[in-house]
Design a protein around this motif. Structure first.
Motif, PDB file in Angstrom:
ATOM      1  N   UNK A 129       0.833  -1.205   0.000  1.00  0.00           N
ATOM      2  CA  UNK A 129       0.000   0.000   0.000  1.00  0.00           C
ATOM      3  C   UNK A 129       0.867   1.255   0.000  1.00  0.00           C
ATOM      4  N   UNK A 130       1.995   1.206   0.711  1.00  0.00           N
ATOM      5  CA  UNK A 130       2.884   2.359   0.771  1.00  0.00           C
ATOM      6  C   UNK A 130       3.510   2.641  -0.595  1.00  0.00           C
ATOM      7  N   UNK A 172      12.803   3.287  -8.777  1.00  0.00           N
ATOM      8  CA  UNK A 172      12.947   1.926  -8.261  1.00  0.00           C
ATOM      9  C   UNK A 172      12.566   1.898  -6.775  1.00  0.00           C
ATOM     10  N   UNK A 173      11.539   1.125  -6.449  1.00  0.00           N
ATOM     11  CA  UNK A 173      11.088   0.953  -5.066  1.00  0.00           C
ATOM     12  C   UNK A 173      11.566  -0.419  -4.592  1.00  0.00           C
ATOM     13  N   UNK A 174      12.383  -0.490  -3.536  1.00  0.00           N
ATOM     14  CA  UNK A 174      12.979  -1.767  -3.123  1.00  0.00           C
ATOM     15  C   UNK A 174      11.969  -2.669  -2.418  1.00  0.00           C
ATOM     16  N   UNK A 175      12.291  -3.954  -2.290  1.00  0.00           N
ATOM     17  CA  UNK A 175      11.428  -4.864  -1.521  1.00  0.00           C
ATOM     18  C   UNK A 175      11.365  -4.429  -0.054  1.00  0.00           C
ATOM     19  N   UNK A 221       9.413  -1.467   6.057  1.00  0.00           N
ATOM     20  CA  UNK A 221      10.447  -0.633   6.667  1.00  0.00           C
ATOM     21  C   UNK A 221       9.896   0.725   7.084  1.00  0.00           C
ATOM     22  N   UNK A 222       9.042   1.307   6.230  1.00  0.00           N
ATOM     23  CA  UNK A 222       8.443   2.594   6.600  1.00  0.00           C
ATOM     24  C   UNK A 222       7.581   2.454   7.841  1.00  0.00           C
ATOM     25  N   UNK A 263      12.133   2.630   9.893  1.00  0.00           N
ATOM     26  CA  UNK A 263      13.506   2.517   9.395  1.00  0.00           C
ATOM     27  C   UNK A 263      13.647   3.314   8.094  1.00  0.00           C
ATOM     28  N   UNK A 264      14.799   3.959   7.905  1.00  0.00           N
ATOM     29  CA  UNK A 264      14.994   4.757   6.683  1.00  0.00           C
ATOM     30  C   UNK A 264      15.042   3.871   5.454  1.00  0.00           C
TER      31      UNK A 264
END
Length: 371
Positions: A58-59, A99-102, A107-108, A112-113
């Motif tokens: 969702x993020x 590019x959005x990482x796995x 993490x958000x 976590x950054x």
């Protein structure tokens, strides 16, 4: 003055007798204003973006929607792996890839950054830089909202950045470029018309007839240049009206001051046209001389296309010899800043000096050639 009036009337009759000149004098500036008004822009809109979303949360969808909702970007495709974005960039289908990482959403949520990778096609360096700036601001604003939402109050950093933009709050390049188009069109139209109009008399042999009439040298020059000054002012009225009424460019300063300083500017353009006529024997030669030796360097070195501050110091020094530089500052300052003569007097003084110098040189050469 009656002799001058007859000469002016003669010039106007000749202009009316050539229907092609009507298109050059009246229609061409308006058409060019519309073309340049829409084409001469440094804004970047609807940048095609391909997104490599390896998280599919969702993020991540929220971030993609932020890009798609922005007027600066258009998400054309969402792929799963980063290696899938290459064909879009290579074929020019996309200018930028995100590019959005796995585990991005996880993490958000844990505070976590996270690092996002943005890749841009650098073939067009200017557009890429602008688009990267848009993307950076969008991501930074999104991250700030996440911090505020998580804290439930102001950001933890305590830094409150409030950005204000003066004179052009919409950051529209049209507001900056179109007043410059007014200066450019007046330069092109009046310089070419005045130079070729006088040379035309040479080709037809009528200039020698005028030289043996009771007309004095100053009367001949005034009578030849005043009609083109009148044409220049008509064009100025038309361009200002289109800029304000059609393009909605704010005119914050005095329109009367703008028109008065336009007259001084016409002194330089008509003087330049008269000078070109003294070194040219045919209309074709006059047009080529005006275009290659004066108009083209002035356009490139005046700040109309390229910022003077980005030029090498030696070239910056040369730009002080360009009259278009001074009138660009004048017209843009009156349009956007609403300043008056108390602020613009250095540019007005330089423009006046340039006009008097080129006109005096042209008159001296004209007198020498007719002697």
């Amino acid at each position: 003055m009656q002799r001058v009036g007859f000469l002016i009337w003669k010039e106007l009759i000749e202009l009316r007798g050539d229907p092609r000149l009507f298109g050059v004098v009246i229609l061409a500036p308006i058409i060019q204003l519309f073309l340049l008004g829409y084409a001469a822009t440094t804004d970047v809109r609807n940048v095609p973006v391909v997104v490599a979303d390896a998280d599919r949360s969702a993020a991540s969808r929220d971030l993609v929607e932020r890009f798609n909702a922005s007027p600066n970007f258009s998400v054309i495709a969402v792929v799963s792996g980063f290696n899938e974005v290459d064909p879009y960039l290579e074929r020019g289908l996309a200018w930028m890839a995100l590019a959005i990482p796995p585990n991005y959403g996880e993490s958000l949520g844990a505070g976590r950054p996270q690092t996002l990778q943005v890749i841009a096609d650098g073939s067009d360096a200017n557009s890429s830089n602008v688009a990267l700036g848009y993307a950076t601001n969008l991501i930074a604003g999104y991250a700030q909202e996440l911090i505020v939402g998580r804290a439930g109050s102001m950001p933890a950093s305590g830094i409150d950045a409030r950005v204000r933009v003066w004179f052009n709050p919409r950051l529209e390049s049209h507001d900056f470029m179109i007043p410059g188009v007014l200066a450019l069109l007046l330069l092109v139209v009046t310089t070419n018309l005045s130079s070729m109009g006088i040379v035309r008399e040479k080709e037809l042999g009528t200039l020698e007839q005028l030289n043996v009439t009771p007309l004095r040298r100053w009367q001949l020059i005034v009578g030849k240049l005043l009609p083109y000054a009148l044409i220049g002012m008509i064009d100025a009225f038309l361009v200002i009206a289109v800029a304000v009424l059609w393009f909605q460019i704010p005119l914050r300063g005095s329109v009367w001051l703008l028109l008065a300083l336009t007259l001084i500017y016409l002194l330089t353009t008509l003087g330049l046209g008269l000078f070109v006529s003294t070194v040219s024997s045919t209309q074709q030669q006059a047009m080529m001389t005006t275009t290659f030796f004066f108009l083209t360097p002035m356009i490139y070195l005046s700040g109309f296309v390229f910022p003077i501050e980005n030029m090498p110091p030696v070239i910056q020094f040369v730009t002080y010899l360009i009259p278009l530089r001074y009138f660009l500052v004048i017209v843009r300052s009156i349009f956007l800043k609403g300043v008056g003569l108390e602020t613009l007097w250095p540019q007005v003084a330089a423009l006046t000096a340039w006009g008097v110098a080129i006109l005096s040189l042209a008159i001296a050469r004209s007198t020498k050639r007719s002697a």
